[in-house]
Motif scaffolding. Sequence first.
Motif, PDB file in Angstrom:
ATOM      1  N   THR A 286       0.854  -1.182   0.000  1.00 29.11           N
ATOM      2  CA  THR A 286       0.000   0.000   0.000  1.00 29.11           C
ATOM      3  C   THR A 286       0.889   1.230   0.000  1.00 29.11           C
ATOM      4  N   GLN A 287       0.682   2.054  -0.986  1.00 29.13           N
ATOM      5  CA  GLN A 287       1.575   3.184  -1.183  1.00 29.13           C
ATOM      6  C   GLN A 287       0.784   4.481  -1.133  1.00 29.13           C
ATOM      7  N   MET A 288       1.437   5.508  -0.655  1.00 34.20           N
ATOM      8  CA  MET A 288       0.849   6.831  -0.561  1.00 34.20           C
ATOM      9  C   MET A 288       0.288   7.269  -1.904  1.00 34.20           C
ATOM     10  N   GLU A 289      -0.947   7.755  -1.880  1.00 38.95           N
ATOM     11  CA  GLU A 289      -1.574   8.213  -3.103  1.00 38.95           C
ATOM     12  C   GLU A 289      -0.876   9.455  -3.624  1.00 38.95           C
ATOM     13  N   GLY A 290      -0.839   9.585  -4.916  1.00 38.97           N
ATOM     14  CA  GLY A 290      -0.285  10.797  -5.497  1.00 38.97           C
ATOM     15  C   GLY A 290      -1.380  11.597  -6.181  1.00 38.97           C
ATOM     16  N   PRO A 291      -1.004  12.504  -7.048  1.00 40.46           N
ATOM     17  CA  PRO A 291       0.371  12.953  -7.235  1.00 40.46           C
ATOM     18  C   PRO A 291       0.836  13.872  -6.112  1.00 40.46           C
ATOM     19  N   VAL A 292       2.145  13.968  -5.972  1.00 43.23           N
ATOM     20  CA  VAL A 292       2.765  14.823  -4.977  1.00 43.23           C
ATOM     21  C   VAL A 292       3.550  15.916  -5.705  1.00 43.23           C
ATOM     22  N   THR A 293       3.320  17.148  -5.310  1.00 44.55           N
ATOM     23  CA  THR A 293       4.037  18.280  -5.894  1.00 44.55           C
ATOM     24  C   THR A 293       4.764  19.026  -4.776  1.00 44.55           C
ATOM     25  N   LEU A 294       6.059  19.211  -4.941  1.00 44.64           N
ATOM     26  CA  LEU A 294       6.875  19.904  -3.939  1.00 44.64           C
ATOM     27  C   LEU A 294       7.750  20.945  -4.624  1.00 44.64           C
ATOM     28  N   SER A 295       8.167  21.899  -3.839  1.00 45.24           N
ATOM     29  CA  SER A 295       9.137  22.870  -4.325  1.00 45.24           C
ATOM     30  C   SER A 295      10.539  22.309  -4.177  1.00 45.24           C
ATOM     31  N   GLU A 296      11.427  22.768  -5.016  1.00 44.63           N
ATOM     32  CA  GLU A 296      12.824  22.341  -4.931  1.00 44.63           C
ATOM     33  C   GLU A 296      13.361  22.590  -3.527  1.00 44.63           C
ATOM     34  N   GLU A 297      14.175  21.663  -3.038  1.00 48.10           N
ATOM     35  CA  GLU A 297      14.813  21.695  -1.720  1.00 48.10           C
ATOM     36  C   GLU A 297      13.856  21.339  -0.589  1.00 48.10           C
ATOM     37  N   ALA A 298      12.622  20.999  -0.883  1.00 42.18           N
ATOM     38  CA  ALA A 298      11.697  20.559   0.169  1.00 42.18           C
ATOM     39  C   ALA A 298      12.061  19.160   0.635  1.00 42.18           C
ATOM     40  N   PHE A 299      11.511  18.783   1.802  1.00 40.93           N
ATOM     41  CA  PHE A 299      11.689  17.438   2.350  1.00 40.93           C
ATOM     42  C   PHE A 299      10.606  16.525   1.788  1.00 40.93           C
ATOM     43  N   LEU A 300      11.025  15.321   1.408  1.00 40.27           N
ATOM     44  CA  LEU A 300      10.104  14.377   0.796  1.00 40.27           C
ATOM     45  C   LEU A 300       9.900  13.164   1.687  1.00 40.27           C
ATOM     46  N   THR A 301       8.641  12.755   1.833  1.00 43.09           N
ATOM     47  CA  THR A 301       8.309  11.449   2.387  1.00 43.09           C
ATOM     48  C   THR A 301       7.237  10.834   1.508  1.00 43.09           C
ATOM     49  N   ILE A 302       7.460   9.599   1.094  1.00 38.87           N
ATOM     50  CA  ILE A 302       6.431   8.814   0.407  1.00 38.87           C
ATOM     51  C   ILE A 302       6.230   7.553   1.243  1.00 38.87           C
ATOM     52  N   ASN A 303       5.000   7.407   1.748  1.00 40.67           N
ATOM     53  CA  ASN A 303       4.721   6.292   2.647  1.00 40.67           C
ATOM     54  C   ASN A 303       4.479   4.988   1.907  1.00 40.67           C
ATOM     55  N   CYS A 304       4.938   3.908   2.523  1.00 44.03           N
ATOM     56  CA  CYS A 304       4.734   2.577   1.959  1.00 44.03           C
ATOM     57  C   CYS A 304       4.581   1.600   3.122  1.00 44.03           C
ATOM     58  N   THR A 305       3.509   0.835   3.126  1.00 43.07           N
ATOM     59  CA  THR A 305       3.333  -0.249   4.086  1.00 43.07           C
ATOM     60  C   THR A 305       3.057  -1.527   3.326  1.00 43.07           C
ATOM     61  N   TYR A 306       3.297  -2.644   3.979  1.00 41.94           N
ATOM     62  CA  TYR A 306       3.166  -3.901   3.262  1.00 41.94           C
ATOM     63  C   TYR A 306       2.498  -4.957   4.138  1.00 41.94           C
ATOM     64  N   THR A 307       1.996  -5.969   3.457  1.00 39.79           N
ATOM     65  CA  THR A 307       1.485  -7.174   4.099  1.00 39.79           C
ATOM     66  C   THR A 307       2.149  -8.358   3.422  1.00 39.79           C
ATOM     67  N   ALA A 308       2.768  -9.212   4.202  1.00 38.91           N
ATOM     68  CA  ALA A 308       3.456 -10.364   3.627  1.00 38.91           C
ATOM     69  C   ALA A 308       3.585 -11.449   4.669  1.00 38.91           C
ATOM     70  N   THR A 309       3.687 -12.659   4.181  1.00 39.55           N
ATOM     71  CA  THR A 309       3.990 -13.797   5.046  1.00 39.55           C
ATOM     72  C   THR A 309       5.501 -13.891   5.164  1.00 39.55           C
ATOM     73  N   GLY A 310       5.989 -14.052   6.356  1.00 39.44           N
ATOM     74  CA  GLY A 310       7.421 -14.191   6.535  1.00 39.44           C
ATOM     75  C   GLY A 310       8.144 -12.854   6.487  1.00 39.44           C
ATOM     76  N   TYR A 311       9.339 -12.877   5.958  1.00 36.32           N
ATOM     77  CA  TYR A 311      10.202 -11.703   5.984  1.00 36.32           C
ATOM     78  C   TYR A 311      10.635 -11.351   4.566  1.00 36.32           C
ATOM     79  N   PRO A 312       9.865 -10.467   3.927  1.00 39.09           N
ATOM     80  CA  PRO A 312      10.173 -10.151   2.528  1.00 39.09           C
ATOM     81  C   PRO A 312      11.367  -9.217   2.414  1.00 39.09           C
ATOM     82  N   SER A 313      11.883  -9.105   1.213  1.00 36.87           N
ATOM     83  CA  SER A 313      12.812  -8.036   0.857  1.00 36.87           C
ATOM     84  C   SER A 313      11.988  -6.875   0.298  1.00 36.87           C
TER      85      SER A 313
END
Lengths: 113, 113
Positions: free
Chosen positions: B5-32
């Motif tokens: 599950t990934q953060m919905e876009g689109p994302v618009t930022l000004s140059e030199e801004a701080f970026l975060t794009i969220n990502c969460t996952y569901t998996a069995t075991g220990y994925p890469s």
Amino acid sequence: SAVISQKPSRDICQRGTSLTIQCQVDSQVTMMFWYRQQPGQSLTLIATANQGSEATYESGFVIDKFPISRPNLTFSTLTVSNMSPEDSSIYLCSVQPPNQPQHFGDGTRLSIL
Amino acid sequence: GDSVTQMEGPVTLSEEAFLTINCTYTATGYPSLFWYVQYPGEGLQLLLKATKADDKGSNKGFEATYRKETTSFHLEKGSVQVSDSAVYFCALRDNFGNEKLTFGTGTRLTIIP
């Protein structure tokens, strides 16, 4: 890292025709994959193509529509058969070298009229 | 099954801004876990990866930390540039031998000068 050449890079096709996409790798790899990226969407795995065996298709994809060949360890083809406008997508091949992440080709941008 | 599950876009930022794009996952075991980037008109390129809990992947000023307790792999960059404009995909690979990648929906990032 592996270098992947995918051809054609783009094409415009007529409804009902078929197109074969080629994927060439500069080193021998066992595992190759074919993905579809529909407009504005994420990537969906079509099938896994390992040399020396039949391709393994994901749910929703069938061999009659997307036949795949894998004649050797450096080459694969994906055919999109009997195309309709819904098949307009980017088709990407990727390879899984040993102990490395997947590497992707630049994709084939396919439009169906 | 596995999902990202990934953060919905689109994302618009000004140059030199701080970026975060969220990502969460569901998996069995220990994925890469992976972040791939797709620049306009190109295929996917691996940006960074992490293979076990608490690993931090980094590349080109981007970072992401594999957080098992929150099943997250958020992408961050302290100061974005116009050249970072692209679509970013979070992905996981289970480690049960089939090497398949499961992708998030992608986040389109646009950096304005």
